[in-house]
Design an enzyme around this catalytic site. Sequence first.
Site, mmCIF file in Angstrom:
data_model
loop_
_atom_site.group_PDB
_atom_site.id
_atom_site.type_symbol
_atom_site.label_atom_id
_atom_site.label_comp_id
_atom_site.label_asym_id
_atom_site.label_seq_id
_atom_site.Cartn_x
_atom_site.Cartn_y
_atom_site.Cartn_z
ATOM 1 N N GLU A 127 7.333 -2.805 2.895
ATOM 2 C CA GLU A 127 7.481 -1.587 3.677
ATOM 3 C C GLU A 127 7.173 -1.918 5.148
ATOM 4 O OE1 GLU A 127 5.060 1.778 2.563
ATOM 5 O OE2 GLU A 127 6.254 3.127 3.781
ATOM 6 N N GLY A 267 -3.878 -0.710 5.341
ATOM 7 C CA GLY A 267 -4.926 -0.526 4.334
ATOM 8 C C GLY A 267 -4.515 -1.023 2.972
ATOM 9 N N ALA A 268 -3.355 -0.574 2.512
ATOM 10 C CA ALA A 268 -2.883 -0.949 1.181
ATOM 11 C C ALA A 268 -1.428 -0.537 1.029
ATOM 12 C CB ALA A 268 -3.727 -0.267 0.107
ATOM 13 N N GLU A 270 1.703 0.615 -1.913
ATOM 14 C CA GLU A 270 1.893 1.208 -3.240
ATOM 15 C C GLU A 270 3.012 0.585 -4.069
ATOM 16 O OE1 GLU A 270 2.589 2.757 -0.253
ATOM 17 O OE2 GLU A 270 4.422 3.955 -0.394
ATOM 18 N N ASN A 271 3.354 -0.691 -3.883
ATOM 19 C CA ASN A 271 4.433 -1.321 -4.644
ATOM 20 C C ASN A 271 4.353 -0.951 -6.129
ATOM 21 O OD1 ASN A 271 4.838 -3.033 -2.225
ATOM 22 N ND2 ASN A 271 2.888 -3.886 -2.910
ATOM 23 N N HIS A 303 -5.035 7.112 -3.063
ATOM 24 C CA HIS A 303 -3.817 7.297 -2.281
ATOM 25 C C HIS A 303 -2.667 6.444 -2.840
ATOM 26 C CE1 HIS A 303 -1.569 8.038 1.525
ATOM 27 N NE2 HIS A 303 -1.099 6.823 1.286
ATOM 28 N N GLU A 304 -2.923 5.169 -3.018
ATOM 29 C CA GLU A 304 -1.846 4.280 -3.495
ATOM 30 C C GLU A 304 -1.450 4.645 -4.920
ATOM 31 O OE1 GLU A 304 -0.614 2.791 -1.075
ATOM 32 O OE2 GLU A 304 -2.359 2.946 0.234
ATOM 33 N N HIS A 307 0.822 7.619 -4.975
ATOM 34 C CA HIS A 307 2.191 7.328 -4.533
ATOM 35 C C HIS A 307 3.126 7.056 -5.708
ATOM 36 C CE1 HIS A 307 2.529 7.334 -0.224
ATOM 37 N NE2 HIS A 307 1.670 6.361 0.010
ATOM 38 N N GLU A 326 4.078 10.313 2.727
ATOM 39 C CA GLU A 326 2.743 10.041 3.264
ATOM 40 C C GLU A 326 1.919 11.318 3.473
ATOM 41 O OE1 GLU A 326 1.551 7.353 2.923
ATOM 42 O OE2 GLU A 326 3.209 5.910 2.951
HETATM 43 N N1 TRP Z 1 2.784 2.841 2.467
HETATM 44 C C1 TRP Z 1 1.477 2.355 2.822
HETATM 45 C C2 TRP Z 1 0.526 3.502 2.563
HETATM 46 O O1 TRP Z 1 0.372 4.380 3.295
HETATM 47 C C3 TRP Z 1 1.370 1.921 4.241
HETATM 48 C C4 TRP Z 1 1.665 0.489 4.530
HETATM 49 C C5 TRP Z 1 1.074 -0.575 3.978
HETATM 50 C C6 TRP Z 1 2.521 -0.033 5.522
HETATM 51 N N2 TRP Z 1 1.543 -1.715 4.570
HETATM 52 C C7 TRP Z 1 2.409 -1.415 5.497
HETATM 53 C C8 TRP Z 1 3.369 0.525 6.424
HETATM 54 C C9 TRP Z 1 3.115 -2.229 6.376
HETATM 55 C C10 TRP Z 1 4.089 -0.277 7.293
HETATM 56 C C11 TRP Z 1 3.969 -1.651 7.276
HETATM 57 O O2 TRP Z 1 -0.048 3.639 1.566
HETATM 58 ZN ZN ZN Z 2 0.692 6.058 1.805
#
Ligand code: TRP
Ligand code: ZN
Length: 877
Positions: A127, A267-268, A270-271, A303-304, A307, A326
Site C-alpha cells: 500500500e 504503524g502497521a 492490514e495485508n 485497527h489492522e 480492516h 481508514e
Molecule cells: N493501511 C495502513 C493502515 O492504516 C497504513 C499503511 C501502512 C501505509 N503502511 C503504509 C500507507 C505505507 C501508505 C504507505 O492501517
Molecule cells: Zn488503516
Amino acid sequence: MKTDTPVTIRRSDYAPPTFLVDTVELDFDLDAASTTVRAKLALRRNPAAAADAPLHLDGDGLTLVQAKLDGVVLPPERLAFAGDGSLTIAGLLDVAVLETVVRIAPETNTSLSGLYTSGGNFYTQCEAEGFRRITFFPDRPDVMSRYTVTITADRARVPVLLSNGNPDGAGDAGEGRHRARWVDPHPKPSYLFALVAGDLVAVSDRFTTRSGRDVALNIWVRRGDEDRCGHAMDSLKRSMTWDEDIYGLEYDLDVFNIAAVSDFNMGAMENKGLNVFNTKYVLASQESATDGDWQGIETVIAHEYFHNWTGNRVTCRDWFQLSLKEGLTVFRDQEFSADMGSRAVKRIRDVRGLRAAQFPEDAGPMAHPVRPDSYIEIDNFYTPTVYQKGAEVVRLIHTRIGATAFRRGMDLYTARNDNQAVTIEDFVTAMQDASGIDLSAFYGWYDQAGTPELTASDSYDPATRRFTLTLRQQTPPTPGQPDKHPVPIPVAMGLLGPDGAPQATRLAGENAAQPGTRTLLLEGTEQSFVFEDVPAPPVPSLLRGFSAPVRLRGVTRDRLRFLAVHDTDPFVRWESGLQYAASVMLEMVAAQQRGEPLGFDAALAEAVANTLAAAGDDPAFAAEALSLPGEGFLADQMEIADPVAIHAVRQHLRAEIGRRCRPALRATYDALAETGPYRIDGTAIGRRALRNTCLAYLTAAGDGPLAKAQFDTATNMTDSLAALSLLADTDGAARDKALATFHARWRGDDLVLDKWFSIQAMAARPDAIAAVRALYTHPDFDLRNPNRARSLIGAFASGNPSQFHDLSGEGYRFLADAVIALDPINGSIAARLVGPLGQWRRQAAARGTLMRRELQRVLDTPNLSKGTFEKVSKALL
Ligand code: TRP
Ligand code: ZN
C-alpha cells in the site's frame, strides 16, 4: 520515484480498468541481491471498457526478463514502456494469459516500499503503490484477484516462508533450498499482497470463531523477542471477539499471521491474513514499554484486524476513497478501545490527538477534504484528515442515526459490497437506507476542507420562561476552496440550572420534556432553538462528547469555570477546564509579548486543588484534567504563533501551580506510589499518569531531586521515562548521568533507544539545536530506519517548538538538511518530516522568511521525490 514534471491525479478523471485480473500466480525465487519474480495473470477485458483498449500494467524499477502472451514470447515492439516504468500492451483478445519474469533487488531497496530486506529477512509493503515495484500489474485497488503464491529460498537462512491466505503445501527445492505455497481464496486488490520470509520465530495461539472456525494465530518475530508478544496476542483475541459481538463480523481464513519488522514506514499494514507491523506496535514488556506503548499496541492490533472487513473484504475503488476504509476503521478501533477501558478518557485523548495534528493541517497549506480532489503522491494523503477527521465524520453519522441503525447500516454495507471496490457513496447510502434518514448533506463533511467554527449565543426571558439558543457556523477558506457551505453539525447538549443541577429540556413544539443529553442539528448557517418552561437562566453545555469536529467559540470564562465543575458530561468538564486555561494562557502570552509581568490566575490553582481532592474516583480523568493545554494547541489558537512566549508562559504557570499546590501534589504523588505487582489495567495506568503529572508540577516548582529519585528507583518504563524527560529539561550532572545510564542500559533495544533520542530532541534547552546536530552523527543514529529518523528529526521539529523556531533559523536549517539527505533514501519519510516548515504563514515574518528560504532550498534539490516535491511546492504557493 523521480519525475521531471510530477503529474497531478484528479478524482474527476476516474476511469475503470481496461482489463480485470481474475487469478494471479506468483513465484518468488528469493535472493537478497537479485530476486526473480514470475507472474501469470489470467486477464479478462472489463465489460465497462472499450473493446480495443490496450492493457496497462504499472511497473516501477523492474528489470523485465521476459513477457509471454498466451504462451508466445512478446517481441520488444509489442512492449511500450513509459517514463514512469509502466508498460502498455495493445492488441489483446478479450481473454488472455500474460506471463512475465522480472528481477528486483530487495537489499538495495531503501524506500521500504515493494520487496525489501531488514535484518537479513524479506518483507513487502504494497500500500498504496508498492506492488508495481514487485511485478508488472494493474496496480489499482479496483482490480481484485485471487492469488496463489510460491516462494523458494535457502532453507538455512530463510526457514520461514509466508504469504497471504492459507498454507497449501511445502517441500524441498533441491540444492539446500525449500519451497512453500500459499493460496488466498478471497479476491483482493494488489495493495493487500504480502510476503514475509526469513529466520523468524512464532508465538502461537488459537481462536475459535463463533460459527466454529478454528483459526491458528501466529506472531512472527526475531529470535529473542518471543517473550514480548503476549500483549499483542491478547489484544488480537479481544479484537476478534469484539468484532463478532458488536458487528457480527468473523474472521474468514484458517490462519492469521502477524509479522513484526523494525524497518517500516508506518504503524502497521492490514495485508490479507498476513499483517505486517512496525515492532513498535507489537513488542512490549514492563521494563521496556510505557503505558502509552501498551495502549498503542492494543489500538493498532485492533485497527489492522478490523480492516479485514472494512478495507479488505470491502475495499476502495480508488485512492481518493481512502477514508472509506481508514476513517471507518479508526472509528471502529476508537470504539473498541473505549469499550476496553474508560470511554471518557479515550474520547478526551482522541480529541486531543485530532486537535494536535488535524486542526493545524486543516488550517495549513496541505489542507484537504476527507475525500481529496487531487494528489501528486498518494503517500502524502495518509493524513490526520483522512484518518482522524474521517473517523469523526463516521461518528457524526453514528450520532445522527443512532447505534442501532448504524449497526443495520454496517450489515447492509458489508452484505451489498462484499468482494467489491467501492466508494464513500456506497457507505453513506447503506447508512441512509438502513436508517431512513436523508444523509445527503453529510457529503459536505467529506468534500469540504477546513474546520468549521461554531458560535453560540443565547437569551433568557423570565416573563415567558423561554430560553433561546442561537447556533452559527462558518468555515474559513482553504487552498483551492475559497467559498464554504454550511455542513450539518450535531450538537449534543444539555442545560444546567444556576445551582449546577441538570435540567430537563423541552423544545417549542415538543409535548414532553427530555431528561439528560439531547442532540440539536444545526443544518444552516444560523439557527435558533427555543426551550420552554425554563425556570431560571440556565448555562448551556454544548458539544458534549465532542459531538462534531468543530471549534466552539465564545463561551465566557465564567461559564467555562461553571461547566468544568458542574457538567454531567466528563468531556465537557475536561474541555471547559482546558479552554479556561487556554484563555488565561493566551492572555499571558500577550502580556509576555508586551513585556508586562505574567501574573497568575488563582482560579487555576483552585481548580488543581479541587481536581486533586477528587482524584481518587478516577485518576486517569484527573490526569487529563490537570494537564495544561499543550504548546501546539495554544499556537493553533493564535493567528500568528509565538512559540517562545508560549513556552515561557507554560513553564511559568507550571512552576506557579507547583509552588501553590505543593502539599497536595506531594501528598497525591506519595499516595499513588506503586506497592503491589505491576499491572496495565485502566486503573493502574491512570494512577501512574496522575502521579507523573504531579511529578511534573513538583519538578517545575524546583523539586529537582524527586525526579532523580524516581528515575533511580523506577521499575517500569512509564515511570522511568517520565522522570528522565523532566531531568532532560534541567541542567547539571544529574541530567547527564541519567541520560548516560539510560543509554548504557538500553543500547541493545532499538525501541527504547528511540525514546532516548526523542527525549533529548524535545528538551527545551538553549543548546537543543547543537544537541540534535550532535545526535544526528551519533553511532546509534540511522537515517535509514524510519523509527529512528522520526525519533530525532520528527521529535525535534514537531515536539520542541520553542527551539525549532529559534530566531537564528538553525532549527529550520537542520530540518531541511535532514530532509535533503533522507529524500533519496526514503522519499515517503522525507515528505512526512518536512511538514513543520510548511506552517510558515502562522509564524511572524522574521521566522516565516527563514522557513521559506529552507523550503526553497529543498525544492531546488535535484531529483527530489514527487512526495517531497508536492509538500514543499504546495507550502510555497
Ligand atoms: N493501511 C495502513 C493502515 O492504516 C497504513 C499503511 C501502512 C501505509 N503502511 C503504509 C500507507 C505505507 C501508505 C504507505 O492501517
Ligand atoms: Zn488503516
